[in-house]
Design a protein around this motif. Structure first.
Motif, PDB file in Angstrom:
ATOM      1  N   GLU B  35       0.801  -1.219   0.000  1.00 37.50           N
ATOM      2  CA  GLU B  35       0.000   0.000   0.000  1.00 37.50           C
ATOM      3  C   GLU B  35       0.840   1.280   0.000  1.00 37.50           C
ATOM      4  O   GLU B  35       0.541   2.191  -0.774  1.00 37.50           O
ATOM      5  CB  GLU B  35      -0.995  -0.048   1.181  1.00 37.50           C
ATOM      6  CG  GLU B  35      -2.063  -1.100   0.917  1.00 37.50           C
ATOM      7  CD  GLU B  35      -2.984  -1.390   2.096  1.00 37.50           C
ATOM      8  OE1 GLU B  35      -3.910  -2.189   1.933  1.00 37.50           O
ATOM      9  OE2 GLU B  35      -2.765  -0.799   3.180  1.00 37.50           O
ATOM     10  N   PRO B  36       1.902   1.377   0.795  1.00 35.82           N
ATOM     11  CA  PRO B  36       2.742   2.573   0.705  1.00 35.82           C
ATOM     12  C   PRO B  36       3.352   2.734  -0.694  1.00 35.82           C
ATOM     13  O   PRO B  36       3.569   3.851  -1.168  1.00 35.82           O
ATOM     14  CB  PRO B  36       3.831   2.336   1.742  1.00 35.82           C
ATOM     15  CG  PRO B  36       3.264   1.365   2.697  1.00 35.82           C
ATOM     16  CD  PRO B  36       2.319   0.521   1.915  1.00 35.82           C
ATOM     17  N   VAL B  38       1.903   2.165  -3.429  1.00 38.74           N
ATOM     18  CA  VAL B  38       0.920   2.844  -4.273  1.00 38.74           C
ATOM     19  C   VAL B  38       1.033   4.354  -4.065  1.00 38.74           C
ATOM     20  O   VAL B  38       0.994   5.137  -5.019  1.00 38.74           O
ATOM     21  CB  VAL B  38      -0.506   2.362  -3.933  1.00 38.74           C
ATOM     22  CG1 VAL B  38      -1.532   3.094  -4.777  1.00 38.74           C
ATOM     23  CG2 VAL B  38      -0.618   0.863  -4.163  1.00 38.74           C
ATOM     24  N   LEU B  39       1.230   4.751  -2.831  1.00 35.87           N
ATOM     25  CA  LEU B  39       1.414   6.173  -2.548  1.00 35.87           C
ATOM     26  C   LEU B  39       2.678   6.675  -3.237  1.00 35.87           C
ATOM     27  O   LEU B  39       2.698   7.759  -3.811  1.00 35.87           O
ATOM     28  CB  LEU B  39       1.515   6.398  -1.039  1.00 35.87           C
ATOM     29  CG  LEU B  39       1.724   7.852  -0.632  1.00 35.87           C
ATOM     30  CD1 LEU B  39       0.475   8.672  -0.909  1.00 35.87           C
ATOM     31  CD2 LEU B  39       2.110   7.965   0.837  1.00 35.87           C
ATOM     32  N   VAL B  46       3.184  10.552 -10.491  1.00 37.34           N
ATOM     33  CA  VAL B  46       2.223  11.564 -10.913  1.00 37.34           C
ATOM     34  C   VAL B  46       2.651  12.970 -10.498  1.00 37.34           C
ATOM     35  O   VAL B  46       2.909  13.823 -11.367  1.00 37.34           O
ATOM     36  CB  VAL B  46       0.819  11.252 -10.340  1.00 37.34           C
ATOM     37  CG1 VAL B  46      -0.184  12.322 -10.771  1.00 37.34           C
ATOM     38  CG2 VAL B  46       0.354   9.890 -10.816  1.00 37.34           C
ATOM     39  N   LEU B  80      -3.478  12.577 -16.166  1.00 35.73           N
ATOM     40  CA  LEU B  80      -3.069  12.394 -14.770  1.00 35.73           C
ATOM     41  C   LEU B  80      -4.268  12.181 -13.842  1.00 35.73           C
ATOM     42  O   LEU B  80      -4.210  11.391 -12.898  1.00 35.73           O
ATOM     43  CB  LEU B  80      -2.235  13.591 -14.297  1.00 35.73           C
ATOM     44  CG  LEU B  80      -0.837  13.643 -14.915  1.00 35.73           C
ATOM     45  CD1 LEU B  80      -0.036  14.817 -14.356  1.00 35.73           C
ATOM     46  CD2 LEU B  80      -0.067  12.354 -14.673  1.00 35.73           C
ATOM     47  N   GLY B  81      -5.372  12.877 -14.103  1.00 30.59           N
ATOM     48  CA  GLY B  81      -6.579  12.711 -13.264  1.00 30.59           C
ATOM     49  C   GLY B  81      -7.063  11.273 -13.332  1.00 30.59           C
ATOM     50  O   GLY B  81      -7.363  10.645 -12.317  1.00 30.59           O
ATOM     51  N   LEU B  84      -4.816   8.999 -11.456  1.00 31.07           N
ATOM     52  CA  LEU B  84      -5.056   9.079 -10.014  1.00 31.07           C
ATOM     53  C   LEU B  84      -6.251   8.226  -9.625  1.00 31.07           C
ATOM     54  O   LEU B  84      -6.232   7.533  -8.598  1.00 31.07           O
ATOM     55  CB  LEU B  84      -5.282  10.528  -9.585  1.00 31.07           C
ATOM     56  CG  LEU B  84      -4.007  11.347  -9.378  1.00 31.07           C
ATOM     57  CD1 LEU B  84      -4.336  12.778  -8.989  1.00 31.07           C
ATOM     58  CD2 LEU B  84      -3.123  10.711  -8.303  1.00 31.07           C
ATOM     59  N   ILE B  85      -7.318   8.245 -10.439  1.00 29.33           N
ATOM     60  CA  ILE B  85      -8.480   7.386 -10.155  1.00 29.33           C
ATOM     61  C   ILE B  85      -8.063   5.925 -10.170  1.00 29.33           C
ATOM     62  O   ILE B  85      -8.391   5.149  -9.281  1.00 29.33           O
ATOM     63  CB  ILE B  85      -9.615   7.641 -11.189  1.00 29.33           C
ATOM     64  CG1 ILE B  85     -10.192   9.031 -10.959  1.00 29.33           C
ATOM     65  CG2 ILE B  85     -10.718   6.583 -11.042  1.00 29.33           C
ATOM     66  CD1 ILE B  85     -11.330   9.390 -11.877  1.00 29.33           C
ATOM     67  N   ILE B  87      -5.133   4.701  -9.664  1.00 26.34           N
ATOM     68  CA  ILE B  87      -4.319   4.425  -8.475  1.00 26.34           C
ATOM     69  C   ILE B  87      -5.226   4.205  -7.273  1.00 26.34           C
ATOM     70  O   ILE B  87      -5.026   3.270  -6.479  1.00 26.34           O
ATOM     71  CB  ILE B  87      -3.328   5.581  -8.218  1.00 26.34           C
ATOM     72  CG1 ILE B  87      -2.256   5.581  -9.312  1.00 26.34           C
ATOM     73  CG2 ILE B  87      -2.679   5.434  -6.846  1.00 26.34           C
ATOM     74  CD1 ILE B  87      -1.260   6.708  -9.205  1.00 26.34           C
ATOM     75  N   GLY B  88      -6.253   5.057  -7.163  1.00 25.55           N
ATOM     76  CA  GLY B  88      -7.219   4.909  -6.069  1.00 25.55           C
ATOM     77  C   GLY B  88      -7.890   3.550  -6.112  1.00 25.55           C
ATOM     78  O   GLY B  88      -8.022   2.868  -5.083  1.00 25.55           O
ATOM     79  N   PHE B  91      -5.526   0.819  -5.152  1.00 26.48           N
ATOM     80  CA  PHE B  91      -5.346   0.831  -3.704  1.00 26.48           C
ATOM     81  C   PHE B  91      -6.518   0.134  -2.999  1.00 26.48           C
ATOM     82  O   PHE B  91      -6.331  -0.666  -2.085  1.00 26.48           O
ATOM     83  CB  PHE B  91      -5.213   2.279  -3.226  1.00 26.48           C
ATOM     84  CG  PHE B  91      -4.924   2.388  -1.767  1.00 26.48           C
ATOM     85  CD1 PHE B  91      -3.636   2.212  -1.288  1.00 26.48           C
ATOM     86  CD2 PHE B  91      -5.934   2.671  -0.869  1.00 26.48           C
ATOM     87  CE1 PHE B  91      -3.363   2.303   0.052  1.00 26.48           C
ATOM     88  CE2 PHE B  91      -5.662   2.757   0.486  1.00 26.48           C
ATOM     89  CZ  PHE B  91      -4.380   2.570   0.946  1.00 26.48           C
ATOM     90  N   THR B  92      -7.744   0.446  -3.472  1.00 29.97           N
ATOM     91  CA  THR B  92      -8.939  -0.143  -2.858  1.00 29.97           C
ATOM     92  C   THR B  92      -8.947  -1.660  -3.024  1.00 29.97           C
ATOM     93  O   THR B  92      -9.268  -2.402  -2.089  1.00 29.97           O
ATOM     94  CB  THR B  92     -10.208   0.453  -3.489  1.00 29.97           C
ATOM     95  OG1 THR B  92     -10.085   1.870  -3.481  1.00 29.97           O
ATOM     96  CG2 THR B  92     -11.444   0.062  -2.709  1.00 29.97           C
ATOM     97  N   ALA B  95      -6.707  -3.153  -0.642  1.00 31.10           N
ATOM     98  CA  ALA B  95      -7.268  -3.100   0.715  1.00 31.10           C
ATOM     99  C   ALA B  95      -8.277  -4.220   0.921  1.00 31.10           C
ATOM    100  O   ALA B  95      -8.298  -4.878   1.969  1.00 31.10           O
ATOM    101  CB  ALA B  95      -7.905  -1.748   0.970  1.00 31.10           C
ATOM    102  N   ILE B  96      -9.127  -4.452  -0.114  1.00 31.96           N
ATOM    103  CA  ILE B  96     -10.129  -5.511   0.014  1.00 31.96           C
ATOM    104  C   ILE B  96      -9.455  -6.872   0.132  1.00 31.96           C
ATOM    105  O   ILE B  96      -9.802  -7.693   0.974  1.00 31.96           O
ATOM    106  CB  ILE B  96     -11.106  -5.483  -1.188  1.00 31.96           C
ATOM    107  CG1 ILE B  96     -11.975  -4.226  -1.099  1.00 31.96           C
ATOM    108  CG2 ILE B  96     -11.971  -6.735  -1.219  1.00 31.96           C
ATOM    109  CD1 ILE B  96     -12.840  -3.981  -2.308  1.00 31.96           C
TER     110      ILE B  96
END
Lengths: 609, 633
Positions: B35-36, B38-39, B46, B80-81, B84-85, B87-88, B91-92, B95-96
């Motif tokens: 997860e880090p 991904v950040l 980006v 880039l927008g 970012l989506i 990447i979000g 990340f999700t 997490a799941i």
């Protein structure tokens, strides 16, 4: 006699939590220095814990990035650049300082929390134990000892945990959240808002799941007490299992119960297992939004935030679940110990129904004149055992009470001992209402022998001098001699084991006689004390009883004719009334109830000889 | 070390499940480590990409970062927008995945733990049931029960939470360590430089914790014992106005418990700051080193950010080591206490003769001598108990022919009950021989003997179930819902018959629910005599070949006793009986009476013979006659 027993109540009432916490906080606040110590040091630890991401942010933004950019610019222009490490040293220094503050804080909060826990446990147990010593027989009639023991052990542990470690969790969690959020909102309110929104969601979900866990844990606990009861029964009753060769069957059957416990316990674990992943998931979703919106802001022109703020916000979003877990843990702990707390406080608050009157004075040497004046008594409201009961016992007289079980014989004896008090009327000793006298001065001049001679673990000597701890061996021997228990003379140092388990019934009864005689009582009471002893012991006691009764007022309840025959007066008690009153000779002559009883008994006792 | 091994063995055949759950948790933890990353991509790929005007910053991206880059669409300044989506979403998804694996791992752990603990519980219960009586007598029941419940629960908590936690933390440590290793080796080594001292302090802590916790448990046990004794004797306490001295006694122990509790926490007060200090120093080292390496451009800012996260992760296990170790300390003390029970050998039931239809009932004692074994006290001092000093047998010989009745008389502690204890093979004689139907008793299987000999005690133990189930106890079926005490298989008529013979019928009408009245702590408490009668019915129901009454009717009145005797005479007509009693009425009709004194047979004969012998028996007779005469005047 007593119909309703005290039983466990479950408390799920939300409103009960407030008063409970307030009450238990009262106990903890007896140590204000420690409580404030916890508050201060834990808050400090929480802030230190929260500061780490912040420090990281500052270090990147203020120390690393500017230097890096300056270095890059310099190299781009072909210049050489010496990196200034000052800021980095500075931040690392702060880091170390915070670290040191934190360990000092940890030291102190452990110290204070641990102390609060132990001291509150001590105080609760003390309050309960002291209360238990003063509560009258009517309380013990309706509560079992196992039930009471739980209050002083596991219930106390649970409640003390709430006020120590639970409080710690709550303080740590709320400080941490407050601090993190404030910092986030100050740095970047948009990202802060994302994290803020996730908090109530996590809290609600946390509490929902925690309550489910609690509910199933309660089920598991109930099963667990069945399990404990089964252990207890089959360890105590192992002789039966072995004598009937049932060991294997019982073990087999235990497995069924054990399996039920497994099932109940697993259910609680199931929801526990679900809890952390769900909460982390919610936190991660918040973190995903932070990446997206933070990223957006970072690539806007002009940049809405620095990378440092983005990194820190992400970190907070990922970690915010930790304090939530702690806070919900506190809540669940508090909820879970509500019923334990209720049980504890109901015991501490249990009214002492027999206690010294404010102006009570002590009995000096009691003469032994006892008078019942229109005494009424009921164990259960509306069902009087004695009504308008009048009885006058002269000092030095010996009285035997006979009659069937449940007619009120023991009640009369227990009233004299003031184990119970008349619900109406008066009981006079030496012409004075005994409720105006101190309990201690009455009981210390009484000798009471009960049907089951409870002895305490320790030596024979300890047990005989129970009522007079400083009695000399000479006194002990004299008491033993008086009851005809010479066989104990050279055995005073023997340990008698748990509840005197190593002794026979006859021996126990002899010891309890000696124990009662040691204090040279003015009033002597025997309640069915000879019913379970053997012929030899009976013969011994028979002779000594004559000695015992000399010069003191005595009340004797017995079935055996040999025990009662020589009393000055024999009272036949029927339905709480004195049916007949007179000496053995008189009553025999009269040919009434006693005669009937006597001949029947005599026939029984001698018919097969 | 042995305790730890035993603790490990508790996992039993579910060990594999723990390993599997541990691996799942490791996966979960590794995902958490991504997860880090991904950040880092969001920052490097980006944000910095954007600020550099669409130029990739040259960083030595590791394999994981490359993997993520390859999943994402190609990064360009105009999307880039969208990136970012993506990447979000990435990340999700991570997490799941992380949450699900963790959930499944926990479920598996919980299930295995409950299974393993159930097995431990069952094993312990079975073992206790199979222990020789001599062993059970040694341990106070309260302590035994505490071990079966409290200590088992401590172990349950430990294996349920800490074993997988250990694997998880191990995985995090190794995982984070590897992630760092890939990026920068010197930095990695600096980030774990304090592991050794931390482990060492934890070990010392573990040792101390074990010691202090053991003392803590001892003080707790003592406190419980005092409360228990006080509560059961509260009526005596109050009768002798000893409340204050009881409070003193209690306060002393209450204080001792508090003090050991405070000492326990003091140990923690010393350990945690030291451990935290070391961990903090470790983090400071990484922080400083990371800043240095990124300034000297050995790593990128993004890498520094994620590296720092890893280096904090590496310290997690170190920080938690103390907690695990503390729990391990408590669990190993609990294991030790349980193991002490397991260490006591089970009773050996075996015997050549293990099935026989009926015993004839001829019993012979040949020069039997016996003394109760010494008990080891805690300090290793040998304690002479009352039981042991008395109640011994010296050269006891007697013989009961099949179908006869033998009565045993004697004062307390003469050894009367010891004869029964030996006959039931709860203890073995030190010398001499006991013969049953001409065969040495030792040749018989113990279960066989015990199921063929029915004993009724003076103070019988009843189970807290219905009167009916108590009577049917020895004939209960093996199954049933909870099935602890089931009496369905016992025919009503047989039940009523034995109830009648034992005169239970005389008082059953007064019970609120008749035979379904529950006896025991929370139910109706029966009087001593009533208990004896129920116990007698229980023994009669099992239809023993030999009946032993150990002062079994001492608490019933004489008339009832007479009735019981009549019924027994009929029932035991051709069977052997052994009767211990104090009242002459109970013994004088026996075929043979022996009188014991100090473990020796001093008189033998029937009623008439013994009266003539003018010994102990005669004196008891005289006393009784005198008492009766006194009553009659």
């Amino acid at each position: 006699m007593a119909t309703h027993k005290l039983s466990d109540k479950e408390f799920n009432d939300q409103h009960a939590l407030g008063p409970f916490m307030k009450r238990i906080l009262g106990y903890a606040m007896q140590y204000p220095r420690w409580m404030f110590g916890i508050l201060f040091w834990v808050a400090l630890v929480a802030i230190a814990d929260a500061i780490y991401p912040l420090l990281m942010l500052e270090m990147i933004d203020k120390a690393v990035t500017p230097e890096l950019e300056a270095y890059k610019q310099a190299t781009d222009q072909g210049l050489s650049y010496t990196i200034d490490f000052y800021n980095i040293y500075f931040y690392t220094g702060i880091f170390v300082v915070i670290g040191i503050i934190q360990i000092i804080a940890v030291y102190f909060f452990l110290k204070y929390t641990g102390r609060i826990q132990e001291y509150v446990m001590y105080d609760l147990r003390k309050a309960m134990f002291n209360r238990l010593q003063r509560l009258s027989f009517s309380f013990y009639d309706r509560s079992t000892s196992g039930w009471l023991l739980t209050r002083l052990t596991s219930d106390t542990d649970r409640v003390a945990e709430v006020i120590s470690w639970g409080i710690l969790e709550a303080i740590w969690g709320s400080t941490m959240i407050t601090f993190c959020l404030s910092v986030l909102l100050i740095y970047n309110w948009q990202l802060g808002l994302i994290v803020t929104v996730s908090i109530p969601i996590m809290l609600v979900v946390s509490i929902k799941i925690r309550m489910l866990v609690l509910q199933y844990s309660r089920d598991a606990r109930k099963t667990n007490s069945d399990l404990t009861a089964t252990y207890s029964e089959h360890i105590n009753g192992i002789v039966v299992n072995k004598s009937t060769a049932q060991e294997e069957r019982v073990s087999q059957e235990f497995q069924a119960l054990s399996n039920r416990m497994r099932g109940a316990s697993f259910k609680a674990s199931y929801y526990t297992a679900m809890y952390i992943p769900v909460v982390i998931l919610i936190g991660s979703l918040a973190a995903a939004f932070v990446i997206y919106f933070g990223g957006k802001m970072a690539i806007a022109v002009p940049a809405g935030l620095t990378i440092g703020v983005l990194v820190a916000s992400f970190d907070y979003a990922m970690k915010i679940f930790i304090p939530i877990v702690d806070i919900s843990m506190f809540y669940a702990r508090a909820q879970g110990s509500l019923s334990a707390g209720e049980r504890i406080f109901s015991l501490i608050d249990e009214e002492i129904d027999i206690k010294d009157h404010e102006k009570a004075t002590a009995f000096h040497e009691i003469n032994g004149h006892i008078e019942f004046k229109q005494v009424q008594f009921e164990y259960v409201k509306g069902h009087p055992v004695l009504q308008d009961f009048n009885l006058n016992i002269k000092a030095g007289q010996s009285i035997a009470l006979v009659g069937a079980t449940g007619e009120g014989k023991s009640t009369i004896a227990n009233l004299v001992s003031r184990f119970y008090e008349p619900t109406a009327g008066q009981l006079l000793i030496d012409g004075k209402d005994y409720q105006l006298k101190t309990l201690q001065s009455l009981r210390s001049q009484m000798g009471i022998v009960l049907q089951t001679p409870h002895l305490f673990s320790g030596t024979i000597r300890d047990n005989i001098r129970y009522a007079k701890k400083d009695a000399s061996d000479a006194e002990i021997l004299k008491a033993l001699d008086l009851v005809g228990a010479v066989e104990f003379f050279d055995r005073l140092d023997e340990e008698i084991g748990e509840e005197g388990g190593q002794l026979s019934m006859g021996e126990k009864q002899l010891m309890s006689f000696a124990r009662a005689v040691l204090v040279n009582p003015r009033i002597f009471i025997m309640d069915e004390a000879t019913s379970s002893i053997d012929t030899l012991t009976e013969a011994k006691i028979q002779q000594s009883i004559q000695q015992l009764l000399k010069g003191r007022t005595s009340i004797i309840i017995a079935h055996r004719l040999s025990t009662i025959k020589n009393c000055d007066r024999i009272l036949v008690i029927q339905k709480g009334k004195i049916a007949e009153d007179g000496s053995h000779q008189e009553l025999i002559k009269k040919g009434g109830k006693y005669f009937e009883l006597y001949t029947k008994q005599l026939k029984k006792e001698t018919s097969h000889t | 070390m042995r305790n730890l091994y035993q603790l490990f063995m508790v996992l039993d055949r579910w060990k594999r499940h723990y390993v599997f759950a541990g691996l799942l948790l490791a996966i979960s933890s590794i995902i958490r480590m991504f997860e880090p990353k991904v950040l880092q991509i969001a920052v490097d790929g980006v944000v910095n990409f954007f600020h550099n005007g669409g130029q990739q910053i040259k960083t030595n991206t590791d394999a994981i970062a490359q993997l993520f880059y390859s999943i994402l669409p190609e990064i360009q300044l105009n999307n880039l927008g969208w990136i970012l989506i993506c990447i979000g979403i990435l990340f999700t998804v991570l997490a799941i995945l992380q949450a699900t694996t963790r959930f499944i791992a926990s479920i598996i752990t919980a299930n295995s733990t409950e299974q393993a603990v159930k097995k431990l519980r069952d094993r312990l219960f079975g073992h206790i049931q199979a222990l020789p009586l001599a062993q059970i007598d040694k341990t106070p029941t309260g302590e035994m029960i505490q071990r079966c419940t409290g200590d088992i629960d401590t172990i349950r908590k430990f294996i349920g939470t800490q074993i997988t936690e250990l694997i998880r933390l191990g995985a995090i440590f190794i995982g984070a360590f590897m992630m760092m290793w890939i990026v920068h080796i010197p930095y990695t080594l600096i980030s774990i430089s304090l592991v050794l001292p931390i482990v060492l302090t934890s070990y010392l802590f573990f040792k101390k914790e074990q010691k202090v916790w053991r003392e803590h448990e001892d003080e707790q046990d003592k406190l419980t014992a005092i409360i228990q004794e006080n509560l059961s004797g509260i009526r005596v306490v109050q009768a002798f106005a000893q409340e204050d001295s009881e409070i003193d006694r209690f306060t002393k122990q209450n204080m001792a418990k508090r003090d050991i509790g405070v000492r326990h926490i003091e140990l923690h007060m010393k350990f945690w700051p030291i451990s935290d200090f070391l961990v903090n120093i470790q983090i400071a080292l990484s922080l400083f080193a990371g800043a240095y390496f990124s300034l000297t451009q050995q790593i990128s800012i993004g890498e520094y950010a994620s590296f720092f996260t890893y280096s904090v992760m590496v310290t997690w296990p170190m920080r938690n080591l103390g907690r695990i170790v503390s729990q391990l300390g408590m669990a190993s003390v609990a294991m030790e206490r349980i193991q002490q029970i397991f260490d006591a050998p089970e009773e050996d039931y075996s015997g050549e003769i293990d099935s026989i239809a009926t015993l004839k009932g001829e019993i012979e004692f040949r020069n039997v001598s016996f003394q109760y074994p010494h008990q080891e006290k805690k300090e290793g001092k040998k304690e002479t108990t009352i039981l042991q000093r008395r109640a011994a047998l010296h050269n006891v010989s007697f013989k009961i022919a099949a179908g006869q009745t033998l009565a045993i008389m004697g004062g307390t502690g003469a050894g009367k009950s010891t004869i029964i204890v030996l006959l039931m093979r709860f203890y073995e004689p030190d010398s001499g021989q006991i013969l049953l139907d001409g065969q040495p008793l030792a040749n018989y299987n113990k279960s066989l003997i015990r199921s063929k000999i029915g004993v009724v005690h003076q103070k019988p133990f009843l189970f807290s179930t219905t009167i009916k189930d108590n009577i049917a106890y020895a004939k209960a079926t093996r199954n049933g819902s909870l099935g602890l005490h089931k009496s369905t298989e016992v025919e009503e008529t047989i039940l009523l018959e034995v109830a009648k013979d034992a005169t239970v019928t005389d008082f059953i009408g007064k019970m609120t629910d008749g035979y379904n009245t529950v006896v025991g702590e929370k139910g109706v408490t029966l009087s001593g005599g009533q208990k004896q009668r129920v116990a007698l019915a229980r023994t009669l129901l099992s239809d023993p070949d030999i009946l032993v009454l150990d002062d079994a009717t001492s608490a019933v009145d004489t008339e009832t006793e007479y009735n019981i005797q009549q019924a027994l005479n009929k029932r035991m007509h051709k069977k052997t009986s052994l009767v211990i009693a104090h009242r002459l009425t109970s013994v004088q009709q026996a075929d043979q009476i022996i009188v014991l004194d100090k473990g020796q047979v001093v008189e033998t004969g029937n009623h008439q013979e013994l009266l003539k012998a003018n010994g102990f028996y005669k004196s008891v007779y005289d006393i009784q006659v005198k008492i009766e005469d006194d009553i009659r005047n």
